[in-house]
Scaffold this motif. Sequence first.
Motif, PDB file in Angstrom:
ATOM      1  N   ALA A 106      42.600  47.588  43.248  1.00  0.00           N
ATOM      2  CA  ALA A 106      42.686  47.643  41.786  1.00  0.00           C
ATOM      3  C   ALA A 106      41.704  48.660  41.217  1.00  0.00           C
ATOM      4  CB  ALA A 106      42.410  46.261  41.199  1.00  0.00           C
ATOM      5  N   ILE A 107      40.495  48.691  41.772  1.00  0.00           N
ATOM      6  CA  ILE A 107      39.479  49.630  41.291  1.00  0.00           C
ATOM      7  C   ILE A 107      39.874  51.068  41.612  1.00  0.00           C
ATOM      8  CG2 ILE A 107      37.109  50.427  41.645  1.00  0.00           C
ATOM      9  CD1 ILE A 107      37.306  47.961  39.867  1.00  0.00           C
ATOM     10  N   ARG A 108      40.360  51.306  42.828  1.00  0.00           N
ATOM     11  CA  ARG A 108      40.727  52.667  43.235  1.00  0.00           C
ATOM     12  C   ARG A 108      41.893  53.226  42.419  1.00  0.00           C
ATOM     13  NH1 ARG A 108      40.061  50.613  48.899  1.00  0.00           N
ATOM     14  NH2 ARG A 108      38.006  51.305  49.576  1.00  0.00           N
ATOM     15  N   ALA A 109      42.663  52.337  41.805  1.00  0.00           N
ATOM     16  CA  ALA A 109      43.821  52.777  41.027  1.00  0.00           C
ATOM     17  C   ALA A 109      43.441  53.282  39.633  1.00  0.00           C
ATOM     18  CB  ALA A 109      44.825  51.631  40.902  1.00  0.00           C
ATOM     19  N   ILE A 110      42.165  53.152  39.255  1.00  0.00           N
ATOM     20  CA  ILE A 110      41.729  53.606  37.930  1.00  0.00           C
ATOM     21  C   ILE A 110      41.705  55.140  37.897  1.00  0.00           C
ATOM     22  CG2 ILE A 110      39.840  53.611  36.254  1.00  0.00           C
ATOM     23  CD1 ILE A 110      38.952  50.909  37.412  1.00  0.00           C
ATOM     24  N   PRO A 111      42.457  55.767  37.015  1.00  0.00           N
ATOM     25  CA  PRO A 111      42.478  57.242  36.937  1.00  0.00           C
ATOM     26  C   PRO A 111      41.110  57.807  36.556  1.00  0.00           C
ATOM     27  CG  PRO A 111      44.327  56.274  35.730  1.00  0.00           C
ATOM     28  CD  PRO A 111      43.396  55.145  36.060  1.00  0.00           C
ATOM     29  N   GLY A 112      40.734  58.916  37.182  1.00  0.00           N
ATOM     30  CA  GLY A 112      39.488  59.592  36.842  1.00  0.00           C
ATOM     31  C   GLY A 112      38.254  59.012  37.504  1.00  0.00           C
ATOM     32  N   LEU A 113      38.422  58.009  38.343  1.00  0.00           N
ATOM     33  CA  LEU A 113      37.275  57.359  38.981  1.00  0.00           C
ATOM     34  C   LEU A 113      36.694  58.251  40.080  1.00  0.00           C
ATOM     35  CD1 LEU A 113      35.658  54.658  39.102  1.00  0.00           C
ATOM     36  CD2 LEU A 113      37.220  53.967  40.930  1.00  0.00           C
ATOM     37  N   ARG A 114      35.376  58.447  40.049  1.00  0.00           N
ATOM     38  CA  ARG A 114      34.723  59.271  41.071  1.00  0.00           C
ATOM     39  C   ARG A 114      33.772  58.462  41.945  1.00  0.00           C
ATOM     40  NH1 ARG A 114      32.879  64.762  38.051  1.00  0.00           N
ATOM     41  NH2 ARG A 114      32.281  65.327  40.190  1.00  0.00           N
ATOM     42  N   LEU A 115      33.283  57.349  41.393  1.00  0.00           N
ATOM     43  CA  LEU A 115      32.367  56.511  42.160  1.00  0.00           C
ATOM     44  C   LEU A 115      32.526  55.069  41.707  1.00  0.00           C
ATOM     45  CD1 LEU A 115      29.820  56.538  44.155  1.00  0.00           C
ATOM     46  CD2 LEU A 115      28.465  56.440  42.073  1.00  0.00           C
ATOM     47  N   ALA A 116      32.522  54.142  42.665  1.00  0.00           N
ATOM     48  CA  ALA A 116      32.599  52.720  42.333  1.00  0.00           C
ATOM     49  C   ALA A 116      31.793  51.920  43.342  1.00  0.00           C
ATOM     50  CB  ALA A 116      34.047  52.243  42.319  1.00  0.00           C
ATOM     51  N   LEU A 117      31.006  50.978  42.836  1.00  0.00           N
ATOM     52  CA  LEU A 117      30.192  50.109  43.682  1.00  0.00           C
ATOM     53  C   LEU A 117      30.466  48.656  43.338  1.00  0.00           C
ATOM     54  CD1 LEU A 117      26.654  51.761  43.271  1.00  0.00           C
ATOM     55  CD2 LEU A 117      28.356  52.267  45.029  1.00  0.00           C
ATOM     56  N   PHE A 118      30.446  47.809  44.360  1.00  0.00           N
ATOM     57  CA  PHE A 118      30.431  46.368  44.161  1.00  0.00           C
ATOM     58  C   PHE A 118      29.039  45.870  44.515  1.00  0.00           C
ATOM     59  CE2 PHE A 118      35.227  45.630  45.156  1.00  0.00           C
ATOM     60  CZ  PHE A 118      35.549  46.080  43.885  1.00  0.00           C
ATOM     61  N   ALA A 119      28.518  44.942  43.723  1.00  0.00           N
ATOM     62  CA  ALA A 119      27.225  44.310  43.999  1.00  0.00           C
ATOM     63  C   ALA A 119      27.274  42.913  43.383  1.00  0.00           C
ATOM     64  CB  ALA A 119      26.084  45.150  43.416  1.00  0.00           C
ATOM     65  N   GLY A 120      26.110  42.326  43.149  1.00  0.00           N
ATOM     66  CA  GLY A 120      26.060  41.029  42.480  1.00  0.00           C
ATOM     67  C   GLY A 120      26.888  39.966  43.163  1.00  0.00           C
ATOM     68  N   VAL A 121      27.718  39.270  42.392  1.00  0.00           N
ATOM     69  CA  VAL A 121      28.501  38.149  42.927  1.00  0.00           C
ATOM     70  C   VAL A 121      29.577  38.594  43.908  1.00  0.00           C
ATOM     71  CG1 VAL A 121      28.102  36.743  40.870  1.00  0.00           C
ATOM     72  CG2 VAL A 121      30.144  38.188  40.996  1.00  0.00           C
ATOM     73  N   LEU A 122      29.863  39.890  43.957  1.00  0.00           N
ATOM     74  CA  LEU A 122      30.917  40.384  44.844  1.00  0.00           C
ATOM     75  C   LEU A 122      30.403  40.779  46.226  1.00  0.00           C
ATOM     76  CD1 LEU A 122      32.957  42.579  42.325  1.00  0.00           C
ATOM     77  CD2 LEU A 122      33.331  40.193  42.981  1.00  0.00           C
ATOM     78  N   VAL A 123      29.088  40.765  46.408  1.00  0.00           N
ATOM     79  CA  VAL A 123      28.495  41.143  47.697  1.00  0.00           C
ATOM     80  C   VAL A 123      27.493  40.073  48.108  1.00  0.00           C
ATOM     81  CG1 VAL A 123      27.111  42.846  48.936  1.00  0.00           C
ATOM     82  CG2 VAL A 123      28.790  43.605  47.253  1.00  0.00           C
ATOM     83  N   ARG A 124      27.760  39.416  49.219  1.00  0.00           N
ATOM     84  CA  ARG A 124      26.872  38.353  49.675  1.00  0.00           C
ATOM     85  C   ARG A 124      25.477  38.900  49.946  1.00  0.00           C
ATOM     86  NH1 ARG A 124      29.006  36.633  54.583  1.00  0.00           N
ATOM     87  NH2 ARG A 124      27.269  37.442  55.772  1.00  0.00           N
ATOM     88  N   GLY A 125      24.477  38.223  49.402  1.00  0.00           N
ATOM     89  CA  GLY A 125      23.098  38.641  49.606  1.00  0.00           C
ATOM     90  C   GLY A 125      22.575  39.572  48.538  1.00  0.00           C
ATOM     91  N   SER A 126      23.443  40.009  47.617  1.00  0.00           N
ATOM     92  CA  SER A 126      23.008  40.898  46.538  1.00  0.00           C
ATOM     93  C   SER A 126      22.395  40.083  45.407  1.00  0.00           C
ATOM     94  CB  SER A 126      24.186  41.711  45.999  1.00  0.00           C
ATOM     95  OG  SER A 126      23.810  42.435  44.837  1.00  0.00           O
TER      96      SER A 126
END
Length: 201
Positions: A106-126
Amino acid sequence: MIDALFGSKTRVKLLHLFLNSPGQSFYVREITRKIDEQINSVRRELSNMLDVGIITSDSADNKLYYQVNQRYDYYVPLRAIFGDNVNEVSAVPLVDDSSSDEYSIAIRAIPGLRLALFAGVLVRGSSSQVDVVLVGNLVGAKVKAAIKLIEKGEGRDINYTVLSYDEFYYRLSIRDRFITEILNGKYTVVVDKDNVLIDQK
């Protein structure tokens, strides 16, 4: 009958839990609650399953997490036995590849996106207070649609930040506190078209 075949009721419950949750990790007390068995019995069977190789373990936040090993030689036939939906077994990837994750798609489908990170509740230990960082010249409606999908899947609000590429790169270059706190913790790179973070991990 199946309890006798696989050694114990606890082992059968563990196999059912893990083989229906590929890619998910659980710690011991969480497992005992889910399968309603005594902790000593659970610990013993987890040790046996680790020795066999059907599960793997990893530590985070001072807890030991366990998950099914999708590279295990007999993963597919065991999932055919214990999986709730046998018809989906052949479609299960043998490697836990985050590129096939619904959120990432879903994130990669966003037009114009050059960088995307997951952290917080989406990454265990963050410990990050920000769950998603998006960088680029982005369309607001597309961003909101992707975030809404993640929120639906997580059952909670997602904290996200959208930055232009110039602003992100500037903040990165001056080691801005907001950016460095995220990058110094645990995070997952979903998109990095310009390889900006290639030396950051």
